[in-house]
Design a protein around this motif. Structure first.
Motif, PDB file in Angstrom:
ATOM      1  N   ALA A 116       0.467  -1.171  -0.180  1.00 38.15           N
ATOM      2  CA  ALA A 116      -0.295   0.104  -0.067  1.00 38.15           C
ATOM      3  C   ALA A 116       0.849   1.333  -0.035  1.00 38.15           C
ATOM      4  CB  ALA A 116      -0.857  -0.313   1.329  1.00 38.15           C
ATOM      5  N   PRO A 117       0.469   2.369  -1.059  1.00 35.54           N
ATOM      6  CA  PRO A 117       1.147   3.488  -1.017  1.00 35.54           C
ATOM      7  C   PRO A 117       0.921   3.996   0.658  1.00 35.54           C
ATOM      8  CG  PRO A 117      -0.555   3.385  -2.226  1.00 35.54           C
ATOM      9  CD  PRO A 117      -0.321   2.392  -2.216  1.00 35.54           C
ATOM     10  N   GLN A 118       1.633   5.022   0.850  1.00 35.59           N
ATOM     11  CA  GLN A 118       1.490   6.089   1.468  1.00 35.59           C
ATOM     12  C   GLN A 118       0.629   6.991   1.057  1.00 35.59           C
ATOM     13  OE1 GLN A 118       2.792   6.060   5.366  1.00 35.59           O
ATOM     14  NE2 GLN A 118       3.731   4.057   4.652  1.00 35.59           N
ATOM     15  N   ALA A 119      -0.775   7.099   1.629  1.00 35.60           N
ATOM     16  CA  ALA A 119      -2.191   7.687   1.360  1.00 35.60           C
ATOM     17  C   ALA A 119      -2.788   8.108   2.023  1.00 35.60           C
ATOM     18  CB  ALA A 119      -2.216   7.355   0.181  1.00 35.60           C
ATOM     19  N   GLY A 120      -3.739   9.171   2.452  1.00 36.56           N
ATOM     20  CA  GLY A 120      -4.633   9.034   3.359  1.00 36.56           C
ATOM     21  C   GLY A 120      -5.660   8.414   3.234  1.00 36.56           C
ATOM     22  N   ASP A 130      -7.318   6.247   6.488  1.00 34.14           N
ATOM     23  CA  ASP A 130      -6.504   7.746   7.904  1.00 34.14           C
ATOM     24  C   ASP A 130      -7.807   7.926   8.776  1.00 34.14           C
ATOM     25  OD1 ASP A 130      -5.896  10.000   8.941  1.00 34.14           O
ATOM     26  OD2 ASP A 130      -3.842   9.001   8.506  1.00 34.14           O
ATOM     27  N   LYS A 131      -7.307   7.618   9.727  1.00 28.32           N
ATOM     28  CA  LYS A 131      -8.736   7.516  10.896  1.00 28.32           C
ATOM     29  C   LYS A 131      -9.121   9.240  11.164  1.00 28.32           C
ATOM     30  CE  LYS A 131     -10.047   6.977  15.439  1.00 28.32           C
ATOM     31  NZ  LYS A 131      -9.387   6.218  17.454  1.00 28.32           N
ATOM     32  N   LYS A 132      -8.245   9.955  11.071  1.00 30.55           N
ATOM     33  CA  LYS A 132      -8.224  11.626  10.519  1.00 30.55           C
ATOM     34  C   LYS A 132      -9.062  11.922   9.545  1.00 30.55           C
ATOM     35  CE  LYS A 132      -4.722  12.937  13.722  1.00 30.55           C
ATOM     36  NZ  LYS A 132      -3.503  13.773  13.718  1.00 30.55           N
ATOM     37  N   LEU A 133      -8.739  11.266   8.852  1.00 27.69           N
ATOM     38  CA  LEU A 133      -9.811  11.835   6.789  1.00 27.69           C
ATOM     39  C   LEU A 133     -10.795  11.067   7.703  1.00 27.69           C
ATOM     40  CD1 LEU A 133      -9.458  12.055   4.151  1.00 27.69           C
ATOM     41  CD2 LEU A 133      -8.719   9.498   3.822  1.00 27.69           C
ATOM     42  N   LEU A 178     -16.381  12.659   6.093  1.00 30.02           N
ATOM     43  CA  LEU A 178     -17.759  12.305   7.422  1.00 30.02           C
ATOM     44  C   LEU A 178     -19.115  12.736   7.164  1.00 30.02           C
ATOM     45  CD1 LEU A 178     -19.472   9.951   8.737  1.00 30.02           C
ATOM     46  CD2 LEU A 178     -19.103  10.819  10.619  1.00 30.02           C
ATOM     47  N   PRO A 179     -19.091  13.659   7.033  1.00 32.70           N
ATOM     48  CA  PRO A 179     -20.101  15.056   5.896  1.00 32.70           C
ATOM     49  C   PRO A 179     -20.077  14.627   4.525  1.00 32.70           C
ATOM     50  CG  PRO A 179     -18.949  16.383   7.581  1.00 32.70           C
ATOM     51  CD  PRO A 179     -17.807  15.149   6.905  1.00 32.70           C
ATOM     52  N   LEU A 180     -19.177  14.973   3.140  1.00 34.55           N
ATOM     53  CA  LEU A 180     -19.185  14.200   2.497  1.00 34.55           C
ATOM     54  C   LEU A 180     -19.380  12.810   2.247  1.00 34.55           C
ATOM     55  CD1 LEU A 180     -18.447  15.430  -0.463  1.00 34.55           C
ATOM     56  CD2 LEU A 180     -15.687  14.171  -0.246  1.00 34.55           C
ATOM     57  N   LEU A 181     -19.316  11.864   2.970  1.00 33.47           N
ATOM     58  CA  LEU A 181     -19.591  10.274   2.400  1.00 33.47           C
ATOM     59  C   LEU A 181     -21.486  10.987   2.749  1.00 33.47           C
ATOM     60  CD1 LEU A 181     -16.655   8.467   4.322  1.00 33.47           C
ATOM     61  CD2 LEU A 181     -17.612   8.430   2.254  1.00 33.47           C
ATOM     62  N   VAL A 208     -10.152  12.287  -6.807  1.00 37.57           N
ATOM     63  CA  VAL A 208     -10.055  11.866  -5.261  1.00 37.57           C
ATOM     64  C   VAL A 208      -9.343  13.165  -4.648  1.00 37.57           C
ATOM     65  CG1 VAL A 208     -10.964   9.945  -4.059  1.00 37.57           C
ATOM     66  CG2 VAL A 208     -11.661   9.904  -6.251  1.00 37.57           C
ATOM     67  N   SER A 209      -8.349  12.756  -4.780  1.00 40.97           N
ATOM     68  CA  SER A 209      -7.154  13.723  -3.309  1.00 40.97           C
ATOM     69  C   SER A 209      -7.880  15.012  -3.707  1.00 40.97           C
ATOM     70  CB  SER A 209      -6.246  13.023  -3.870  1.00 40.97           C
ATOM     71  OG  SER A 209      -5.854  12.023  -4.095  1.00 40.97           O
ATOM     72  N   GLN A 210      -8.125  15.723  -4.214  1.00 39.86           N
ATOM     73  CA  GLN A 210      -8.561  17.038  -4.625  1.00 39.86           C
ATOM     74  C   GLN A 210     -10.363  17.055  -3.624  1.00 39.86           C
ATOM     75  OE1 GLN A 210      -9.857  18.375  -7.690  1.00 39.86           O
ATOM     76  NE2 GLN A 210      -9.191  21.031  -7.639  1.00 39.86           N
ATOM     77  N   ILE A 211     -11.320  16.258  -4.045  1.00 42.17           N
ATOM     78  CA  ILE A 211     -12.236  15.636  -2.931  1.00 42.17           C
ATOM     79  C   ILE A 211     -12.083  15.584  -1.764  1.00 42.17           C
ATOM     80  CG2 ILE A 211     -14.444  15.063  -3.575  1.00 42.17           C
ATOM     81  CD1 ILE A 211     -14.366  14.333  -6.213  1.00 42.17           C
ATOM     82  N   ILE A 212     -11.111  15.257  -1.061  1.00 38.59           N
ATOM     83  CA  ILE A 212     -11.680  14.725   0.085  1.00 38.59           C
ATOM     84  C   ILE A 212     -10.392  15.196   0.991  1.00 38.59           C
ATOM     85  CG2 ILE A 212     -12.759  12.046  -0.313  1.00 38.59           C
ATOM     86  CD1 ILE A 212      -9.613  10.919  -0.348  1.00 38.59           C
ATOM     87  N   GLY A 213      -9.465  15.789   0.145  1.00 41.70           N
ATOM     88  CA  GLY A 213      -8.150  17.282   0.874  1.00 41.70           C
ATOM     89  C   GLY A 213      -6.943  16.315   1.213  1.00 41.70           C
ATOM     90  N   VAL A 214      -7.173  15.662   0.872  1.00 41.50           N
ATOM     91  CA  VAL A 214      -5.765  14.064   1.231  1.00 41.50           C
ATOM     92  C   VAL A 214      -5.262  13.105   0.018  1.00 41.50           C
ATOM     93  CG1 VAL A 214      -6.291  14.250   3.950  1.00 41.50           C
ATOM     94  CG2 VAL A 214      -7.227  12.941   2.594  1.00 41.50           C
ATOM     95  N   PRO A 215      -4.104  13.085  -0.015  1.00 42.93           N
ATOM     96  CA  PRO A 215      -3.767  12.084  -0.949  1.00 42.93           C
ATOM     97  C   PRO A 215      -5.128  10.575  -1.142  1.00 42.93           C
ATOM     98  CG  PRO A 215      -1.814  12.744   0.039  1.00 42.93           C
ATOM     99  CD  PRO A 215      -2.752  13.133   1.002  1.00 42.93           C
TER     100      PRO A 215
END
Length: 236
Positions: A110-114, A153-156, A161-164, A203-210
């Motif tokens: 797995a790559p390093q990403a949120g 990522d737990k913080k992600l 959550l509001p987006l989901l 997707v990274s742009q939408i959720i704000g993390v890689p």
């Protein structure tokens, strides 16, 4: 790392109804509930399991068992709240072919990403499971189906959550959902002109993390049993 197994559902689901169980993940296959195969693979891979689903005895038992919260997002939220680490592997409870080798491969590659989402090439599925029906999306790199293992990522999760929840509310309103994704991206997907790197960037742009896709060589990660037709395919 810990793992969350999403094993919730409804007794009214056609597959659950057929066998009179509380959730389709409890449907028997070769003498065991489907979810036990997922639990076994994750446990053998060295993960501590948090299960969210109907309260029934299972083997191997999860470290934490939480009751079904009534929806996919609510179940995921309950599982995330029980996680002690920063990242968690999330799995569905209906993968009868999942093995520890596949789980370990995902963890090690797995790559390093949120957000890491497993995808499997059509050729990989068809070579391992000839005749098994799956839903595929066409991108420039080929045809792929989504896997049933993701790393979050737990913080992600709490940030997104509001987006989901919004996406879930709009699931039956295609135009509104398309606005969230972007019409240009949606058009590329529909025409098969999107590429994996471009979708990762969007997707990274939408959720704000890689966010990254992980092309997985283990077909069993992309094969689940969620319809009566799937179970019939398994039967001799």
């Amino acid at each position: 790392m810990e793992a969350i197994v999403l094993a919730g559902g409804y007794a009214s689901d056609p597959l659950a109804q057929k066998f009179g169980v509380a959730s389709k993940t409890l449907v028997p296959y070769r003498g065991r509930p489907l979810v036990e195969y997922t639990l076994e693979a994750l446990t053998q891979a060295g993960l501590e399991v948090i299960l969210v689903g109907p309260p029934v005895p299972l083997s191997p038992p999860p470290r934490v068992a939480l009751p079904d919260q009534g929806s996919l997002i609510a179940n995921l939220e309950a599982g995330i709240n029980a996680v002690e680490g920063d990242k968690v592997l999330v799995a569905t409870g209906d993968m009868p072919f999942l093995r520890q080798e596949a789980v370990r491969w995902v963890l090690e590659n797995a790559p390093q990403a949120g957000f890491v989402y497993t995808i499997i090439a059509k050729a990989t599925i068809e070579q391992r499971f000839p005749g098994m029906r799956r839903t595929y999306a066409r991108v420039r790199e080929g045809y792929f189906t989504g896997g049933n293992l993701v790393i979050i990522d737990k913080k992600l999760f709490f940030t997104a959550l509001p987006l989901l929840r919004r996406a879930l509310e709009l699931r039956k309103k295609p135009l509104a959902l398309a606005q969230m994704i972007g019409f240009a991206t949606l058009l590329k997907v529909l025409l098969g002109q999107a590429d994996i790197a471009g979708l990762e960037a969007r997707v990274s742009q939408i959720i704000g993390v890689p966010a990254r896709a992980l092309i997985t060589p283990y077909a069993e990660v992309g094969v689940d049993i969620d319809k009566v037709e799937d179970l019939q395919w398994l039967e001799p």
